[in-house]
Design a protein around this motif. Structure first.
Motif, PDB file in Angstrom:
ATOM      1  N   ASP A 102     -26.717 -92.205 -56.421  1.00 14.32           N
ATOM      2  CA  ASP A 102     -27.308 -93.015 -57.878  1.00 14.32           C
ATOM      3  C   ASP A 102     -28.460 -93.711 -57.019  1.00 14.32           C
ATOM      4  N   TYR A 103     -29.027 -93.631 -55.840  1.00 13.43           N
ATOM      5  CA  TYR A 103     -29.688 -93.731 -55.218  1.00 13.43           C
ATOM      6  C   TYR A 103     -31.116 -93.024 -54.870  1.00 13.43           C
ATOM      7  N   PHE A 104     -30.296 -92.283 -55.216  1.00  9.05           N
ATOM      8  CA  PHE A 104     -31.443 -90.446 -54.659  1.00  9.05           C
ATOM      9  C   PHE A 104     -31.651 -90.054 -56.295  1.00  9.05           C
ATOM     10  N   ARG A 105     -31.309 -89.609 -57.110  1.00  9.91           N
ATOM     11  CA  ARG A 105     -30.911 -88.785 -58.047  1.00  9.91           C
ATOM     12  C   ARG A 105     -32.009 -88.669 -59.188  1.00  9.91           C
ATOM     13  N   GLU A 106     -33.192 -90.153 -59.260  1.00 12.63           N
ATOM     14  CA  GLU A 106     -34.148 -90.228 -59.718  1.00 12.63           C
ATOM     15  C   GLU A 106     -35.607 -89.377 -58.864  1.00 12.63           C
ATOM     16  N   GLU A 107     -35.680 -89.485 -57.558  1.00 13.05           N
ATOM     17  CA  GLU A 107     -36.410 -88.575 -57.084  1.00 13.05           C
ATOM     18  C   GLU A 107     -36.584 -87.612 -56.312  1.00 13.05           C
ATOM     19  N   PHE A 108     -34.568 -87.302 -56.126  1.00 12.20           N
ATOM     20  CA  PHE A 108     -34.407 -86.113 -55.815  1.00 12.20           C
ATOM     21  C   PHE A 108     -34.081 -84.921 -57.087  1.00 12.20           C
ATOM     22  N   GLN A 109     -34.328 -85.590 -58.917  1.00 17.50           N
ATOM     23  CA  GLN A 109     -33.886 -84.329 -59.179  1.00 17.50           C
ATOM     24  C   GLN A 109     -32.695 -83.621 -59.452  1.00 17.50           C
ATOM     25  N   LEU A 110     -31.477 -84.882 -58.739  1.00 16.50           N
ATOM     26  CA  LEU A 110     -30.683 -84.542 -58.805  1.00 16.50           C
ATOM     27  C   LEU A 110     -29.873 -84.312 -60.209  1.00 16.50           C
ATOM     28  N   GLY A 111     -28.960 -83.075 -60.451  1.00 10.55           N
ATOM     29  CA  GLY A 111     -28.019 -82.808 -61.776  1.00 10.55           C
ATOM     30  C   GLY A 111     -26.911 -83.236 -61.623  1.00 10.55           C
ATOM     31  N   GLN A 112     -25.991 -82.667 -61.815  1.00  4.75           N
ATOM     32  CA  GLN A 112     -24.503 -83.871 -61.654  1.00  4.75           C
ATOM     33  C   GLN A 112     -24.148 -82.140 -60.264  1.00  4.75           C
ATOM     34  N   LEU A 113     -23.824 -83.478 -59.328  1.00  3.90           N
ATOM     35  CA  LEU A 113     -23.346 -82.617 -58.138  1.00  3.90           C
ATOM     36  C   LEU A 113     -22.310 -82.768 -57.961  1.00  3.90           C
ATOM     37  N   PRO A 114     -21.602 -82.125 -56.938  1.00  5.13           N
ATOM     38  CA  PRO A 114     -19.905 -82.020 -56.700  1.00  5.13           C
ATOM     39  C   PRO A 114     -19.252 -83.019 -57.012  1.00  5.13           C
ATOM     40  N   GLU A 115     -18.009 -82.914 -57.271  1.00  6.86           N
ATOM     41  CA  GLU A 115     -17.344 -84.749 -58.195  1.00  6.86           C
ATOM     42  C   GLU A 115     -16.755 -85.260 -56.319  1.00  6.86           C
ATOM     43  N   TYR A 116     -16.771 -84.757 -55.052  1.00  9.52           N
ATOM     44  CA  TYR A 116     -16.746 -84.920 -54.046  1.00  9.52           C
ATOM     45  C   TYR A 116     -17.833 -85.856 -53.654  1.00  9.52           C
ATOM     46  N   LEU A 117     -19.059 -85.527 -53.802  1.00  8.65           N
ATOM     47  CA  LEU A 117     -20.361 -85.634 -53.425  1.00  8.65           C
ATOM     48  C   LEU A 117     -20.717 -87.171 -54.303  1.00  8.65           C
ATOM     49  N   GLU A 118     -20.974 -87.000 -55.413  1.00 11.68           N
ATOM     50  CA  GLU A 118     -21.310 -87.666 -56.332  1.00 11.68           C
ATOM     51  C   GLU A 118     -19.678 -88.880 -56.062  1.00 11.68           C
ATOM     52  N   ASN A 119     -19.253 -88.993 -56.117  1.00 12.71           N
ATOM     53  CA  ASN A 119     -18.044 -90.568 -55.536  1.00 12.71           C
ATOM     54  C   ASN A 119     -18.107 -90.278 -54.070  1.00 12.71           C
ATOM     55  N   ASN A 120     -18.670 -90.006 -53.475  1.00  7.63           N
ATOM     56  CA  ASN A 120     -19.204 -91.073 -51.548  1.00  7.63           C
ATOM     57  C   ASN A 120     -20.102 -91.885 -52.313  1.00  7.63           C
ATOM     58  N   THR A 121     -19.451 -93.309 -51.557  1.00  5.64           N
ATOM     59  CA  THR A 121     -19.774 -94.504 -51.243  1.00  5.64           C
ATOM     60  C   THR A 121     -20.717 -94.822 -50.192  1.00  5.64           C
ATOM     61  N   ILE A 122     -21.608 -96.615 -50.486  1.00 10.20           N
ATOM     62  CA  ILE A 122     -22.573 -96.273 -49.242  1.00 10.20           C
ATOM     63  C   ILE A 122     -20.755 -96.786 -48.381  1.00 10.20           C
ATOM     64  N   ARG A 123     -19.634 -97.246 -48.406  1.00  5.85           N
ATOM     65  CA  ARG A 123     -19.038 -97.738 -47.519  1.00  5.85           C
ATOM     66  C   ARG A 123     -18.092 -96.808 -47.257  1.00  5.85           C
TER      67      ARG A 123
END
Length: 453
Positions: free
Chosen positions: A78-99
């Motif tokens: 969510d912090y890089f989606r706009e900068e890198f123009q990220l679309g829908q990514l694989p679920e495992y990556l989408e759920n990757n948190t800072i923690r």
């Protein structure tokens, strides 16, 4: 005032082993107690910290958290989606948190960056995940790099500059810096340049839960978590005895200690109950035995005490996952389904490999002796007609409440071993396999993910 600890003996023993030390020092009670430098290194010379840098990145992330700029369970995309123009990514990556990234508990089993491309931060969002984030430990240096980039995106400053106000309060040198990556972000997993005495002060600051002489500069609970064994990091065949868990980019070690740990012998060890920090810089690159000697020697020669393992509580979720079938994502080893079976005969790991159902019995109270369910080469190598089931022993432990760790030792005309770690989180499963065997167990290595069906 000189401490009661024997730094001179440590130095003598390390040098007798042929270890090339650059510095060794003890820090306690907000003061440098003992220090030795070995030419050409001296007090003013900044030293490359390598992966000790990761601990500084975690401190910078802790400051973001303390200031309310992030939540640790925020999704990094969510912090890089706009900068890198990220679309829908694989679920495992989408759920990757800072923690997850702080704990090396991400969705990757290999670094995403390297000399093959220059856009290191962007590479993190292009790579293919191998397993669900939040299930398995893997030393994800690329994640450390992205966390450094996160600090810059949120504050406009690299992580070293962002921490400069706190560094000034601690009395650190003014010229601490970091090597940059090829895309201009700081090499947040490896590039820090800092003096050993500065490193000691930062470790002592974290030892004191982010408090420096009465000033609470970081959230204290964050600092406690950062040095605690939040996740098991000794779940494969190469695990060494000193690994006793991992916090936030900081390793937990025996006797209640923690370590900022860098390549080649750069580290700071803290023992909170002793109010003591030990810092070493050296060059033992390429020799893991010497690196282990540097750490083991702290206990034997400086502290004069044995290493007491700090193990997780023996909790488990067996009742929740027993007899549940998990479908495994497509993989080159041919694993398609996994189930922990529990019935009147005991417990076993059942799995389908290349269409064949196999079963490994296990017991968390004692070792199991059995024949391995798959055949391997027998009396004549490469003779398919003489394949046999090797005799083996199986040891099982719940290393975390949701993570089952199996060790398998083959004791037959071939000798070797492998490790299987299964992590159950929600409806997801993460599987890590590693092996140390010649010409067998070849498919039992890698990271896999899946979902219950």
């Amino acid at each position: 005032m000189k401490t009661q600890y024997n730094l001179d003996l440590y130095i003598k023993k390390m040098q007798n082993k042929g270890i090339r030390l650059h510095s060794a020092l003890l820090y306690s009670n907000y003061e440098l107690q003992e220090v030795h430098y070995f030419p050409p290194y001296d007090r003013e010379m900044r030293h490359r910290a390598y992966s000790t840098t990761k601990s500084f990145v975690a401190i910078a992330v802790g400051k973001l958290y303390t200031q309310g700029l992030i939540n640790l369970d925020d999704k990094i995309v969510d912090y890089f989606r706009e900068e890198f123009q990220l679309g829908q990514l694989p679920e495992y990556l989408e759920n990757n948190t800072i923690r997850n990234m702080l704990m090396m508990n991400t969705c990757y089993s290999a670094s995403t960056y390297g000399l093959h491309r220059k856009d290191w931060a962007r590479s993190y969002f292009d790579a293919k995940p191998t397993h669900p984030a939040g299930t398995l430990w893997f030393y994800d240096s690329s994640g450390s790099y992205v966390m450094g980039a996160l600090v810059k995106r949120l504050t406009g400053k690299d992580f070293v500059s962002y921490l400069r106000p706190e560094f000034d309060i601690l009395g650190l040198s003014p010229d601490i810096t970091c090597v940059a990556g090829p895309d201009g972000d700081m090499w947040a997993g490896s590039g820090l340049l800092i003096t050993p005495e500065d490193l000691a002060r930062v470790a002592y600051w974290i030892l004191n839960k982010g408090n420096w002489k009465g000033q609470q500069l970081l959230d204290p609970q964050y600092c406690v978590d950062a040095v605690s064994p939040l996740i098991c990091n000794y779940d494969d065949v190469s695990a060494i005895h000193v690994n006793r868990g991992y916090g936030y980019q900081i390793w937990a070690i025996p006797n209640g200690g923690f370590i900022f740990k860098g390549l080649g012998g750069q580290f700071a060890i803290g023992f909170p109950d002793k109010d003591l920090v030990f810092v070493c810089t050296a060059d033992v690159q390429g020799n893991q035995f010497m690196y282990d000697e540097l750490i083991d020697g702290v206990y034997e020669y400086i502290l004069g005490e044995d290493m007491t393992p700090r193990l997780p509580a023996p909790e488990n979720v067996l009742d929740q996952i027993a007899n549940v079938i998990y479908e495994i994502d497509p993989n080159p080893s041919g694993f398609s389904k996994v189930c922990v079976r529990k019935d009147e005969n005991g417990t076993s790991l059942c799995y389908v490999k290349n269409g064949v159902e196999l079963e490994l019995p296990f017991d968390t109270e004692q070792e199991i002796t059995c024949n391995f369910p798959e055949t391997f080469y027998g009396p004549q190598l490469l003779d398919e007609a003489q394949r046999i089931n090797y005799k083996c022993q199986i040891q099982a432990t719940w290393v975390e409440k949701h993570k089952l760790f199996l060790r398998v030792w083959a004791n037959d005309i071939y000798v070797g071993n492998m490790a299987i770690s299964l992590s159950f989180v929600g409806d997801k499963i993460g599987i890590k396999m590693s092996r140390a065997a010649q010409f067998f167990f070849d498919d039992y290595q890698g990271y896999y993910g899946g979902k219950k069906i």
